[in-house]
Design an enzyme around this catalytic site. Structure first.
Site, PDB file in Angstrom:
ATOM      1  N   ASP A 170       0.600  -1.211   0.297  1.00 48.81           N
ATOM      2  CA  ASP A 170      -0.195   0.037   0.666  1.00 48.81           C
ATOM      3  C   ASP A 170       0.765   1.170   0.212  1.00 48.81           C
ATOM      4  O   ASP A 170       2.033   1.303   1.016  1.00 48.81           O
ATOM      5  CB  ASP A 170      -0.979   0.040   1.347  1.00 48.81           C
ATOM      6  CG  ASP A 170      -1.568   1.050   1.163  1.00 48.81           C
ATOM      7  OD1 ASP A 170      -2.779   1.123   0.511  1.00 48.81           O
ATOM      8  OD2 ASP A 170      -1.795   2.049   2.192  1.00 48.81           O
ATOM      9  N   GLU A 228       0.620  -0.493  -4.737  1.00 44.73           N
ATOM     10  CA  GLU A 228       0.128   0.930  -4.985  1.00 44.73           C
ATOM     11  C   GLU A 228       1.101   2.722  -4.572  1.00 44.73           C
ATOM     12  O   GLU A 228       2.058   2.190  -3.527  1.00 44.73           O
ATOM     13  CB  GLU A 228      -1.002   1.573  -4.338  1.00 44.73           C
ATOM     14  CG  GLU A 228      -1.721   2.387  -4.160  1.00 44.73           C
ATOM     15  CD  GLU A 228      -2.273   2.594  -3.190  1.00 44.73           C
ATOM     16  OE1 GLU A 228      -3.718   3.671  -3.291  1.00 44.73           O
ATOM     17  OE2 GLU A 228      -2.084   2.571  -1.763  1.00 44.73           O
TER      18      GLU A 228
END
Length: 585
Positions: free
Chosen positions: A255, A287
């Protein structure tokens, strides 16, 4: 052979467990084992404290770092009740794997299905759903973060004990059963991990290891994590190894890595993790708001991450489907179809100057990008958590779905998307009485810049994240799929994924984009040379009006009968996608 773990308890002999704690800010630390006298820990070099105790799996323990403060193990493998209480010693090697010979699937076979474990009924609930998802055509289950967080319900990005599965989802053994069951059905299973911050409640590393954080660098979550500190770098590297090795996950999705510095730590990670699991397919996904193409590997023989979530592609498609043009959709709203075309042809829409972010990405294969129409962020960050079924015309959404599932980028579906679930996916938490009102009011302030929420009375209608109803409303109901129009939406997804498995997936390795162009305000034409030399052409029109567009070839899929003939004649009907496949000569 993996290096020994610095963090977390480990057996050193039968019935003997070694407990380490990195606590450079402490003068003394005691190991407290439930039902036994406290045991003074020995100071070791570099800020570590260690102790050995004659206990084994099931024992509850914590660390006393001050007369008035005892903390759970920051590398706890299991919590007895919650993130504030006792940690529990586990038996990492005792699980009886039924599918230990599973080696995974190659990356080009990935079709992702993202799930929130709590909304699916815990680890057991996700396991129960696996046969249905396998039959749909999914090949990879992606779990939103499962690391222990405060309270009973949370998206998981407020985790504070990254090694401990959240107790409300089930035991570590239940998570291993889920992974094992997925492998038995031929499914990969990927875990979302959060290494850029800790949640606001229960992160006790602040109390014993201030060097874990870098006060000179602030992020949206507070002080940045100090990856330049060896003990910190080891903590997160070991966490990644732990999920891949002990739990046999097939990969990890990292993330918001744009908040991780120095980048050298991140760049070194893929080779280390793949070396931990020789002979297995290990998939690593990012990400990254920075669109750093340098982190992605151009082929399976090189180092780097397999792919990045293509937020640019999503944002352009969303703006085109909904005409929304506020907040982060603003840069994508003007000439949205041109931006969709660039995403299909080159991956990133923003690739550096004159944009504020990004690097050229056209040299990367289409499979270096995970494409989606919906995910937890893009639904849940809306004030009312609406899905695209409430925001876009059904015909436009069907046309975009065909593009998603047939294009060479790796597709991702969000739970319930395959039948057009009517449930929202709201932002939900279960914070304490001090944090709960701050989160509620802070979320409502976030939307004040939107025209639709300029009136405070309207903002007050935004659901309270801490209300249990916000969680229960977010649970999708698979029984909806038995009735119209959901039955038809599900049939479309199954049909498209069957085509992908049969015609696209076997040819994906070596695919390269030949180009894409906007053919109207909501339409694009894109072409790819597949790995065996076949030519894939997709023409998509998400608008209601006929647009000029010409392509010819052998029909692979058409949204409506006659669309292929119309395309050969120079125009594409509204709300329509046509896919053509020309075999290599």
């Amino acid at each position: 052979m993996s290096a020994p773990m610095l963090w977390g308890p480990r057996p050193t002999a039968p019935g003997i467990t070694r407990f380490p704690l990195w606590a450079p800010d402490c003068d003394a630390v005691a190991l407290e084992i439930e039902g036994q006298p406290a045991l003074a820990m020995t100071r070791a070099p570099d800020g570590w404290f260690v102790a050995e105790a004659p206990i084994g799996p099931g024992a509850r323990y914590r660390f006393r770092i001050a007369p008035d403060l005892a903390i759970p193990d920051p590398a706890s493998r299991r919590q007895a009740v919650d993130v504030h209480g006792f940690s529990v010693v586990t038996a990492p090697t005792e699980f009886a794997w039924q599918h230990r010979d599973w080696r995974g699937r190659p990356w080009h076979e990935a079709v992702f299905y993202e799930v929130h474990v709590g909304a699916m009924g815990g680890f057991a609930g996700v396991e129960q759903a696996l046969p249905r998802l396998r039959d749909l055509g999914v090949t990879a289950i992606e779990l939103m973060p499962v690391a222990a967080f405060p309270g009973q319900r949370n998206w998981g990005y407020d985790g504070v004990l990254p090694f401990a599965p959240h107790p409300g989802y089930g035991t570590p053994e239940a998570l291993k059963r889920l992974v094992d069951a997925a492998h038995g059905l031929g499914l990969m299973i990927i875990l979302d991990v959060v290494y850029n911050h800790f949640g606001p409640d229960g992160a006790y590393l602040h109390t014993c290891a201030k060097r874990f954080f870098d006060p000179a660098r602030q992020t949206g979550w507070g002080e940045a994590i100090a990856f330049s500190e060896p003990a910190v770098a080891a903590y997160f590297e070991e966490n990644a190894r732990y999920w891949l090795d002990e739990f046999r996950f097939d990969g990890l999705r990292f993330d918001a890595v744009h908040a991780i510095e120095p980048e050298a730590w991140l760049r070194s990670l893929p080779a280390k993790l793949r070396a931990t699991c020789p002979g297995r397919h290990i998939h690593l996904i990012l990400e990254n708001e920075h669109n750093a193409a340098r982190l992605l590997r151009p082929d399976a023989a090189s180092d780097g991450f397999d792919a990045q979530w293509n937020d640019d592609g999503h944002n352009a498609l969303h703006a085109m489907l909904t005409d929304e043009n506020e907040s982060y959709y603003a840069p994508f709203a003007e000439h949205a179809s041109t931006k969709v075309a660039r995403a299909l042809a080159e991956g990133f829409v923003f690739q550096g100057p004159p944009a504020a972010r990004g690097e050229p990405s056209a040299h990367l294969p289409p499979t270096a990008f995970v494409l989606f129409l919906q995910n937890h962020d893009q639904i849940g960050n809306r004030a009312f958590g609406e899905r695209l079924t409430q925001l876009a015309p059904p015909g436009a959404l069907a046309a975009a779905t065909a593009l998603l599932l047939l294009a060479p980028q790796i597709p991702l579906l969000f739970m319930g998307e395959e039948w057009g679930a009517t449930s929202p996916f709201l932002f939900f938490t279960d914070h304490n009485a001090e944090l709960a009102p701050l989160v509620r009011e802070g979320r409502r302030r976030e939307f004040a810049r939107f025209a639709a929420f300029s009136d405070p009375k309207i903002r007050d209608r935004i659901p309270d994240p801490n209300a249990e109803a916000s969680f229960t409303a977010s649970i999708p109901n698979p029984a909806e799929a038995d009735g119209p129009p959901h039955r038809e939406i599900l049939a479309l997804h199954r049909h498209l994924l069957a085509i992908r498995h049969r015609e696209i997936m076997p040819r994906l390795q070596g695919t390269r984009a030949l180009g894409a162009e906007a053919t109207g305000p909501a339409s694009v034409l894109a072409r790819w040379s597949l790995g065996d030399g076949a030519l894939l052409t997709i023409a998509m029109n998400c608008g209601a009006q006929v647009v000029p567009c010409r392509a010819a070839g052998t029909l692979l899929f058409e949204t409506s009968p006659g669309a292929t003939a119309a395309l050969a004649g120079g125009h594409l009907p509204g709300f329509c996608t046509v896919a053509l496949l020309e075999q290599a000569p």
